[in-house]
Design a protein around this motif. Structure first.
Motif, PDB file in Angstrom:
ATOM      1  N   ALA A  17       0.672  -1.164   0.243  1.00  0.00           N
ATOM      2  CA  ALA A  17      -0.077  -0.079   0.009  1.00  0.00           C
ATOM      3  C   ALA A  17       0.845   1.166   0.207  1.00  0.00           C
ATOM      4  CB  ALA A  17      -0.843   0.018   1.119  1.00  0.00           C
ATOM      5  N   LEU A  18       1.974   1.186   0.694  1.00  0.00           N
ATOM      6  CA  LEU A  18       2.828   2.337   0.872  1.00  0.00           C
ATOM      7  C   LEU A  18       3.580   2.813  -0.462  1.00  0.00           C
ATOM      8  CD1 LEU A  18       4.354   4.598   2.363  1.00  0.00           C
ATOM      9  CD2 LEU A  18       6.093   2.812   2.937  1.00  0.00           C
ATOM     10  N   LEU A  19       3.967   1.585  -1.342  1.00  0.00           N
ATOM     11  CA  LEU A  19       4.468   1.648  -2.521  1.00  0.00           C
ATOM     12  C   LEU A  19       3.546   2.206  -3.634  1.00  0.00           C
ATOM     13  CD1 LEU A  19       6.443  -1.461  -2.916  1.00  0.00           C
ATOM     14  CD2 LEU A  19       7.386   0.744  -2.288  1.00  0.00           C
ATOM     15  N   ASN A  20       2.048   2.179  -3.565  1.00  0.00           N
ATOM     16  CA  ASN A  20       1.229   2.565  -4.622  1.00  0.00           C
ATOM     17  C   ASN A  20       0.988   4.091  -4.037  1.00  0.00           C
ATOM     18  OD1 ASN A  20       0.853   0.252  -6.009  1.00  0.00           O
ATOM     19  ND2 ASN A  20      -0.813  -0.625  -4.574  1.00  0.00           N
ATOM     20  N   MET A  21       1.044   4.319  -2.754  1.00  0.00           N
ATOM     21  CA  MET A  21       0.838   5.686  -2.187  1.00  0.00           C
ATOM     22  C   MET A  21       1.904   6.725  -2.795  1.00  0.00           C
ATOM     23  SD  MET A  21       0.800   7.534   1.406  1.00  0.00           S
ATOM     24  CE  MET A  21       2.705   7.799   1.121  1.00  0.00           C
ATOM     25  N   ILE A  22       3.140   6.048  -2.847  1.00  0.00           N
ATOM     26  CA  ILE A  22       4.546   6.634  -3.273  1.00  0.00           C
ATOM     27  C   ILE A  22       4.322   7.011  -5.007  1.00  0.00           C
ATOM     28  CG2 ILE A  22       7.009   6.594  -3.585  1.00  0.00           C
ATOM     29  CD1 ILE A  22       6.817   5.326  -0.938  1.00  0.00           C
ATOM     30  N   ARG A  23       3.666   5.992  -5.471  1.00  0.00           N
ATOM     31  CA  ARG A  23       3.650   6.185  -6.958  1.00  0.00           C
ATOM     32  C   ARG A  23       2.658   7.234  -7.222  1.00  0.00           C
ATOM     33  NH1 ARG A  23       1.741   0.390  -8.768  1.00  0.00           N
ATOM     34  NH2 ARG A  23       1.571   1.172 -10.763  1.00  0.00           N
ATOM     35  N   GLY A  24       1.707   7.369  -6.311  1.00  0.00           N
ATOM     36  CA  GLY A  24       0.560   8.304  -6.811  1.00  0.00           C
ATOM     37  C   GLY A  24       1.374   9.632  -6.293  1.00  0.00           C
ATOM     38  N   LEU A  25       1.676   9.870  -5.314  1.00  0.00           N
ATOM     39  CA  LEU A  25       2.583  11.244  -5.053  1.00  0.00           C
ATOM     40  C   LEU A  25       3.225  11.521  -6.177  1.00  0.00           C
ATOM     41  CD1 LEU A  25       3.488  10.967  -1.420  1.00  0.00           C
ATOM     42  CD2 LEU A  25       1.749  12.549  -2.363  1.00  0.00           C
ATOM     43  N   ALA A  26       4.068  10.497  -6.754  1.00  0.00           N
ATOM     44  CA  ALA A  26       4.967  10.963  -8.049  1.00  0.00           C
ATOM     45  C   ALA A  26       4.515  11.371  -8.939  1.00  0.00           C
ATOM     46  CB  ALA A  26       5.873   9.452  -8.246  1.00  0.00           C
ATOM     47  N   MET A  27       3.215  11.016  -9.469  1.00  0.00           N
ATOM     48  CA  MET A  27       2.360  11.345 -10.466  1.00  0.00           C
ATOM     49  C   MET A  27       1.915  12.872 -10.243  1.00  0.00           C
ATOM     50  SD  MET A  27      -0.390   8.580 -11.642  1.00  0.00           S
ATOM     51  CE  MET A  27      -1.509   8.868 -10.088  1.00  0.00           C
ATOM     52  N   ASN A  28       2.140  13.433  -9.049  1.00  0.00           N
ATOM     53  CA  ASN A  28       1.791  14.883  -8.825  1.00  0.00           C
ATOM     54  C   ASN A  28       2.917  15.759  -9.283  1.00  0.00           C
ATOM     55  OD1 ASN A  28      -0.627  15.691  -6.687  1.00  0.00           O
ATOM     56  ND2 ASN A  28      -0.014  13.598  -6.797  1.00  0.00           N
ATOM     57  N   ALA A  29       3.941  15.445  -9.591  1.00  0.00           N
ATOM     58  CA  ALA A  29       5.204  16.137 -10.211  1.00  0.00           C
ATOM     59  C   ALA A  29       5.286  17.452  -9.700  1.00  0.00           C
ATOM     60  CB  ALA A  29       4.726  16.578 -11.793  1.00  0.00           C
ATOM     61  N   ASP A  30       5.423  17.345  -8.348  1.00  0.00           N
ATOM     62  CA  ASP A  30       5.677  18.573  -7.481  1.00  0.00           C
ATOM     63  C   ASP A  30       7.026  18.096  -6.695  1.00  0.00           C
ATOM     64  OD1 ASP A  30       5.604  20.383  -5.209  1.00  0.00           O
ATOM     65  OD2 ASP A  30       3.577  20.460  -5.622  1.00  0.00           O
ATOM     66  N   THR A  31       8.007  18.658  -6.882  1.00  0.00           N
ATOM     67  CA  THR A  31       9.164  18.447  -6.397  1.00  0.00           C
ATOM     68  C   THR A  31       9.573  19.450  -4.992  1.00  0.00           C
ATOM     69  OG1 THR A  31      10.311  20.181  -7.814  1.00  0.00           O
ATOM     70  CG2 THR A  31      10.377  17.828  -8.455  1.00  0.00           C
ATOM     71  N   ASP A  32       8.609  20.358  -4.836  1.00  0.00           N
ATOM     72  CA  ASP A  32       8.734  21.211  -3.746  1.00  0.00           C
ATOM     73  C   ASP A  32       8.196  20.665  -2.510  1.00  0.00           C
ATOM     74  OD1 ASP A  32      10.305  22.815  -5.137  1.00  0.00           O
ATOM     75  OD2 ASP A  32       8.377  24.230  -5.632  1.00  0.00           O
ATOM     76  N   MET A  33       8.150  19.157  -2.139  1.00  0.00           N
ATOM     77  CA  MET A  33       7.619  18.575  -1.068  1.00  0.00           C
ATOM     78  C   MET A  33       8.425  17.554  -0.722  1.00  0.00           C
ATOM     79  SD  MET A  33       4.519  15.958  -2.971  1.00  0.00           S
ATOM     80  CE  MET A  33       5.232  14.576  -3.861  1.00  0.00           C
ATOM     81  N   GLU A  34       8.166  17.073   0.664  1.00  0.00           N
ATOM     82  CA  GLU A  34       8.872  15.941   0.982  1.00  0.00           C
ATOM     83  C   GLU A  34       7.830  15.002   1.628  1.00  0.00           C
ATOM     84  OE1 GLU A  34      11.051  16.591   4.364  1.00  0.00           O
ATOM     85  OE2 GLU A  34       9.211  17.629   5.654  1.00  0.00           O
ATOM     86  N   LEU A  35       8.098  13.660   1.688  1.00  0.00           N
ATOM     87  CA  LEU A  35       7.256  12.558   2.276  1.00  0.00           C
ATOM     88  C   LEU A  35       8.112  11.885   3.410  1.00  0.00           C
ATOM     89  CD1 LEU A  35       5.186  10.477   2.389  1.00  0.00           C
ATOM     90  CD2 LEU A  35       6.306   8.970   0.835  1.00  0.00           C
TER      91      LEU A  35
END
Length: 272
Positions: A17-35
Motif C-alpha cells: 500500500a505504501l509503494l502505491n501511495m508513493i507512486r501516486g505522489l510521484a504523479m503529482n510532479a511536485d518536487t517542492d515537497m517531502e514525504l
C-alpha cells in the motif's frame, strides 16, 4: 525553492500500500515537497527513488499501534510549515498536492480532503480517471459540502504547524486504535480552529478489516473511557452498541467495562 509541503504517513504492515501511495505522489510532479514515513514497531525497508525528498523513521512503542504518538512524531520531523497527513492505504490523485497548496494559501484552517474507496485490488493504472471509475464515494461523507467536527477523519487532512500546535496535536493518552482522530477534531473546535473541506481526493486501497472491529476491542474500550472523561459523551457508539449486544461489554450512561474477550476464531468470522 525548498520544501514547502510535507506529506506525513504512518505505517505498520502495509508495504505494498505504501509503494502505491508513493507512486501516486510521484504523479503529482511536485518536487517542492517531502514525504515523511513513520514505521510503527517495524523496521523500515528500501523505498523506490523519487523526485522529491523522502525520509523514513522508526517509532518503537509498547503500544501495538501507537497512532496518536506516531502522528505527533511525524509532525515533529516535518521540514515544511504546511503538512498533509495521508493514510498509508490512500493513493492521492494527480492534483492532490496542488489542491492542498491552493487551500493553504487561502486560509490557515484545518483542511479535510475527500476519500473514495477502491473496490478492487487490481491497479493496472494509477491515473485519476481509472481510480475514479474503480472507486465509490464514502457512504457517510460523500457529497457533503461541509464537514461536521464529529465526522472528521484522519485519512486525508492537512494544516499548518501553527494550527496543529493550536489544536494541541494528537492526545497521546489515546493508546492504540479508536477515537484519537475524533478527539483531535473536538480539540480543534474547542480551540476555535475552523474545519473546512477541499477537493483533494485520495483513493483508499482495500485491505482486510473487521466489522465490528473485535480485534481492537480492548483499545476501543480504553479510548472510549478517555474520550468520555474528557468530553462527557461516548464516541464510536455504533461499535459500542454492537459490542454490548454481542455480550462483550457492559455499558451505560457513565460506565463501560469489558465482560469477556472474543476468541480469535470468532473475530475471524467478522472479517470483511
Amino acid at each position: 525553492m525548498g520544501i514547502t509541503i510535507s506529506v506525513l504517513t504512518i505505517v505498520k504492515g502495509r508495504r505494498e500500500a505504501l509503494l502505491n501511495m508513493i507512486r501516486g505522489l510521484a504523479m503529482n510532479a511536485d518536487t517542492d515537497m517531502e514525504l515523511i514515513v513513520v514505521h510503527m514497531n517495524e523496521e523500515d525497508y528500501p523505498l523506490p527513488p523519487v523526485s522529491f525528498s523522502l525520509s523514513s523513521f522508526c517509532l518503537l512503542s509498547e503500544e501495538a499501534l501507537p497512532l496518536a504518538k506516531a502522528r505527533n512524531f511525524a509532525m515533529s520531523k516535518a521540514s515544511a510549515e504546511h503538512c498533509i497527513f495521508l493514510d498509508v492505504d490512500c493513493i492521492p490523485e494527480e492534483n492532490f498536492i496542488s489542491a492542498y497548496r491552493k487551500a493553504f494559501a487561502q486560509r490557515d484552517v484545518l483542511w479535510s480532503g475527500s476519500v473514495r474507496y477502491l473496490n478492487t485490488n487490481l491497479l493496472p493504472d494509477l491515473h485519476t480517471g481509472a481510480l475514479q471509475i474503480l472507486s465509490k464515494a464514502d457512504p457517510i461523507r460523500g457529497g457533503l459540502t461541509s464537514m461536521p467536527y464529529e465526522l472528521f477523519w484522519s485519512l486525508n487532512f492537512g494544516c499548518s504547524k501553527s494550527v496543529f500546535g493550536k489544536i494541541g496535536g494528537f492526545d497521546e493518552e489515546y493508546t492504540g486504535y479508536g477515537a484519537e482522530d475524533t478527539d483531535f477534531a473536538f480539540m480543534a473546535r474547542a480551540n476555535h480552529v475552523q474545519l473546512e473541506m477541499l477537493e483533494a481526493t485520495a483513493y483508499h486501497q482495500p485491505h482486510a478489516s473487521y466489522n465490528p472491529p473485535l480485534n481492537h476491542l480492548e483499545d476501543i474500550i480504553s479510548n472510549a473511557r478517555v474520550f468520555h472523561r474528557k468530553w462527557h459523551q461516548w464516541p464510536m457508539e455504533g461499535w459500542l452498541t454492537q459490542f454490548r449486544d454481542m455480550g462483550y461489554i457492559s455499558w451505560d450512561h457513565d460506565h463501560i467495562n469489558i465482560l469477556n474477550y472474543p476468541e480469535q476464531a470468532v473475530i475471524e468470522t467478522y472479517r470483511k
